[in-house]
Scaffold this active site. Structure first.
Site, PDB file in Angstrom:
ATOM      1  N   CYS A 283       6.851  48.141  94.026  1.00  0.00           N
ATOM      2  CA  CYS A 283       5.970  46.614  94.164  1.00  0.00           C
ATOM      3  C   CYS A 283       4.735  46.543  93.587  1.00  0.00           C
ATOM      4  O   CYS A 283       4.098  47.448  93.870  1.00  0.00           O
ATOM      5  CB  CYS A 283       6.244  45.824  95.326  1.00  0.00           C
TER       6      CYS A 283
ATOM      7  N   PRO B 100      17.269  44.732  95.727  1.00  0.00           N
ATOM      8  CA  PRO B 100      16.510  43.657  96.629  1.00  0.00           C
ATOM      9  C   PRO B 100      15.718  43.118  96.131  1.00  0.00           C
ATOM     10  O   PRO B 100      15.181  43.072  95.196  1.00  0.00           O
ATOM     11  CB  PRO B 100      15.299  45.249  96.813  1.00  0.00           C
ATOM     12  N   MET B 101      15.678  42.458  96.860  1.00  0.00           N
ATOM     13  CA  MET B 101      14.155  41.024  96.352  1.00  0.00           C
ATOM     14  C   MET B 101      13.769  40.456  96.991  1.00  0.00           C
ATOM     15  O   MET B 101      14.863  39.442  98.062  1.00  0.00           O
ATOM     16  CB  MET B 101      15.214  39.853  95.257  1.00  0.00           C
TER      17      MET B 101
ATOM     18  N   ARG C  14      17.839  39.370  88.560  1.00  0.00           N
ATOM     19  CA  ARG C  14      17.085  38.187  88.627  1.00  0.00           C
ATOM     20  C   ARG C  14      18.364  37.860  88.017  1.00  0.00           C
ATOM     21  O   ARG C  14      18.516  36.209  88.943  1.00  0.00           O
ATOM     22  CB  ARG C  14      16.034  38.130  87.614  1.00  0.00           C
TER      23      ARG C  14
ATOM     24  N   LYS D 216      13.386  53.947  94.471  1.00  0.00           N
ATOM     25  CA  LYS D 216      13.017  52.998  94.134  1.00  0.00           C
ATOM     26  C   LYS D 216      11.995  52.527  93.582  1.00  0.00           C
ATOM     27  O   LYS D 216      10.957  52.357  93.652  1.00  0.00           O
ATOM     28  CB  LYS D 216      13.415  51.802  94.393  1.00  0.00           C
TER      29      LYS D 216
ATOM     30  N   ASN E  30      18.249  50.223  86.283  1.00  0.00           N
ATOM     31  CA  ASN E  30      17.844  48.723  86.558  1.00  0.00           C
ATOM     32  C   ASN E  30      16.804  48.124  85.471  1.00  0.00           C
ATOM     33  O   ASN E  30      16.219  48.776  85.025  1.00  0.00           O
ATOM     34  CB  ASN E  30      17.238  48.680  88.276  1.00  0.00           C
TER      35      ASN E  30
ATOM     36  N   ASP F 115      16.606  44.654  83.106  1.00  0.00           N
ATOM     37  CA  ASP F 115      17.383  43.173  82.067  1.00  0.00           C
ATOM     38  C   ASP F 115      18.879  43.214  81.739  1.00  0.00           C
ATOM     39  O   ASP F 115      19.668  42.759  80.976  1.00  0.00           O
ATOM     40  CB  ASP F 115      16.681  43.515  80.514  1.00  0.00           C
TER      41      ASP F 115
HETATM   42  C1  LIG Z   1      12.569  37.071  93.151  1.00  0.00           C
HETATM   43  C2  LIG Z   1      12.168  39.138  92.608  1.00  0.00           C
HETATM   44  C3  LIG Z   1      11.687  39.473  94.257  1.00  0.00           C
HETATM   45  C4  LIG Z   1      11.381  40.738  94.277  1.00  0.00           C
HETATM   46  N1  LIG Z   1      11.789  41.763  95.087  1.00  0.00           N
HETATM   47  C5  LIG Z   1      12.204  43.326  95.060  1.00  0.00           C
HETATM   48  C6  LIG Z   1      11.851  43.484  96.352  1.00  0.00           C
HETATM   49  O1  LIG Z   1      11.979  43.085  97.330  1.00  0.00           O
HETATM   50  N2  LIG Z   1      12.319  45.666  96.084  1.00  0.00           N
HETATM   51  C7  LIG Z   1      12.205  45.598  94.801  1.00  0.00           C
HETATM   52  O2  LIG Z   1      12.226  47.135  94.758  1.00  0.00           O
HETATM   53  N3  LIG Z   1      11.728  45.129  94.134  1.00  0.00           N
HETATM   54  C8  LIG Z   1      12.025  43.446  93.989  1.00  0.00           C
HETATM   55  N4  LIG Z   1      12.519  43.455  93.141  1.00  0.00           N
HETATM   56  C9  LIG Z   1      12.009  43.997  91.220  1.00  0.00           C
HETATM   57  C10 LIG Z   1      13.900  44.042  91.400  1.00  0.00           C
HETATM   58  O3  LIG Z   1      14.221  44.238  92.538  1.00  0.00           O
HETATM   59  C11 LIG Z   1      14.245  44.769  89.832  1.00  0.00           C
HETATM   60  O4  LIG Z   1      13.904  45.581  89.589  1.00  0.00           O
HETATM   61  C12 LIG Z   1      13.191  43.859  89.078  1.00  0.00           C
HETATM   62  O5  LIG Z   1      13.723  42.372  88.963  1.00  0.00           O
HETATM   63  C13 LIG Z   1      14.203  44.270  87.400  1.00  0.00           C
HETATM   64  O6  LIG Z   1      15.537  44.601  87.623  1.00  0.00           O
HETATM   65  P1  LIG Z   1      16.294  42.683  86.724  1.00  0.00           P
HETATM   66  O7  LIG Z   1      16.279  42.615  85.465  1.00  0.00           O
HETATM   67  O8  LIG Z   1      17.710  43.308  86.984  1.00  0.00           O
HETATM   68  O9  LIG Z   1      15.548  41.592  86.825  1.00  0.00           O
HETATM   69  C14 LIG Z   1      12.053  41.540  92.810  1.00  0.00           C
HETATM   70  C15 LIG Z   1      12.482  40.745  91.984  1.00  0.00           C
HETATM   71  C16 LIG Z   1      12.840  39.809  91.852  1.00  0.00           C
HETATM   72  C17 LIG Z   1      12.182  38.281  90.274  1.00  0.00           C
END
Ligand SMILES: Cc1cc2nc3c(=O)[nH]c(=O)nc-3n(C[C@H](O)[C@H](O)[C@H](O)COP(=O)(O)O)c2cc1C
Length: 315
Positions: free
Chosen positions: A103, A19-20, A223, A141, A200, A202
């Site tokens: 968050c 989720p992002m 990301r 999460k 989750n 990196d």
């Molecule tokens: C632009 C952005 C928005 C995000 N929004 C959410 C969100 O809405 N809900 C959530 O659980 N995590 C959110 N995250 C965190 C990511 O879901 C994830 O846990 C975190 O980026 C680590 O994973 P990665 O290393 O693959 O980026 C967000 C991260 C980014 C970069």
């Protein structure tokens, strides 16, 4: 290929789109699914905003038949609101409800939601029980803790409360992305609870995904999937062949073109969002900075479509 089930949802592979906020709207989820993501979520939505039928929130809650299996991710400060929101969630055709307990944004913390909940584990437990009592497949999460690492305690409570799976972003609430995600704790938790664990933090390629899948049931990508939905296709290929494919700008820009088509069809994205997402596609290629600057000048979805169309024609 190894995969797993969340409740009765059988995933076609172990790769999940995270989720992002500002990214995982309906069109974005659809292009990531096309590239292979087995499960996707809405961005984090506050239960208060859902209850107030905020127009933006309503758009972000939109889903469709091709957008399955789908998780809606919610958070909030009040047990009473989690009860009140149930009828709205029931009308939404969501396959599962995920509770955001990770968050760290100031706005979310001020609202006593997101990672603030890691300080109130009993509240997370109440939310899970309410959702489960109402028949929802329910997941959470979380991060490793708020200031102090209490991941094992929280993970056990989440399992005991009836959750169907747990996602761990392996950082503390206030850790920046500069601090590497510590997967050791994902491995520790997996050994101590029986529900599926989704790892989750990196993951950027096939090799790292393979490592994550040695310790967890699923691998969630955030990301690295922004502006690069085809990461799912490349990773799936790696899981099958052991060969890492490179990023391909021209195939990826076609995915952005598809995103624009879907954005027009479903009318869920405003122009700033489309530009933000689009800018992330314009990288790893000569002249990317100028392309991004040109994109920002566009005044309508049609102008962006034309711009992207000419790029496809050029390559
Ligand atoms: C632009 C952005 C928005 C995000 N929004 C959410 C969100 O809405 N809900 C959530 O659980 N995590 C959110 N995250 C965190 C990511 O879901 C994830 O846990 C975190 O980026 C680590 O994973 P990665 O290393 O693959 O980026 C967000 C991260 C980014 C970069």
């Amino acid at each position: 290929m190894k995969s797993f089930k969340i409740g009765n949802i059988k995933l076609k592979n172990p790769l999940l789109l995270a989720p992002m906020v500002d990214v995982t709207d309906l069109p974005y989820r659809l292009i990531c699914r096309k590239a292979g993501a087995a499960l996707a979520y809405t961005e984090m939505l506050n239960v208060g905003a859902i209850l107030h039928e905020n127009e933006k929130t309503r758009r972000l809650m939109k889903t469709c038949a091709d957008d399955r299996p789908i998780g809606i991710q919610i958070t909030g400060p009040k047990v009473s609101e989690f009860r009140t929101v149930i009828p709205i969630l029931k009308t939404g055709n969501y396959d599962l409800i995920d509770i955001n307990c990770g968050c760290p944004s100031i706005r979310t913390l001020d609202n006593e939601s997101g990672s603030f909940l890691l300080k109130k584990p009993e509240k997370i437990a109440s939310y899970i029980k309410i959702l489960k009592d109402n028949g929802f497949i329910t997941t959470a999460k979380i991060r490793l803790g708020f200031r102090n690492n209490n991941i094992v305690k929280i993970a056990k409570l989440i399992e005991k409360s009836g959750a169907d799976a747990l996602t761990i972003h392996a950082r503390l609430a206030h850790d920046s992305y500069k601090i590497p995600a510590d997967w050791k704790f994902i491995s520790d938790v997996k050994k101590q609870i029986g529900i599926p664990v989704i790892g989750n933090g990196d993951i950027t390629d096939g090799k790292q995904t393979t490592e994550m899948l040695k310790i967890a049931d699923g691998a969630m990508i955030a990301r690295a999937a922004i502006g690069d939905p085809l990461i799912f296709k490349r990773i799936l290929n790696y899981l099958k062949t052991g060969k890492e494919e490179g990023f391909d700008f021209s195939s990826n820009i076609k995915m952005f073109d598809e995103y624009l088509r879907l954005a027009k069809k479903y009318e869920v994205c405003d122009l700033p969002r489309i530009k933000f997402i689009g800018a992330n596609f314009l990288r790893n290629v000569k002249g990317a900075a100028k392309m991004r600057a040109d994109l920002m000048q566009k005044k309508s979805l049609e102008e962006i479509e034309e711009f992207v169309g000419s790029m496809i024609f050029d390559i």
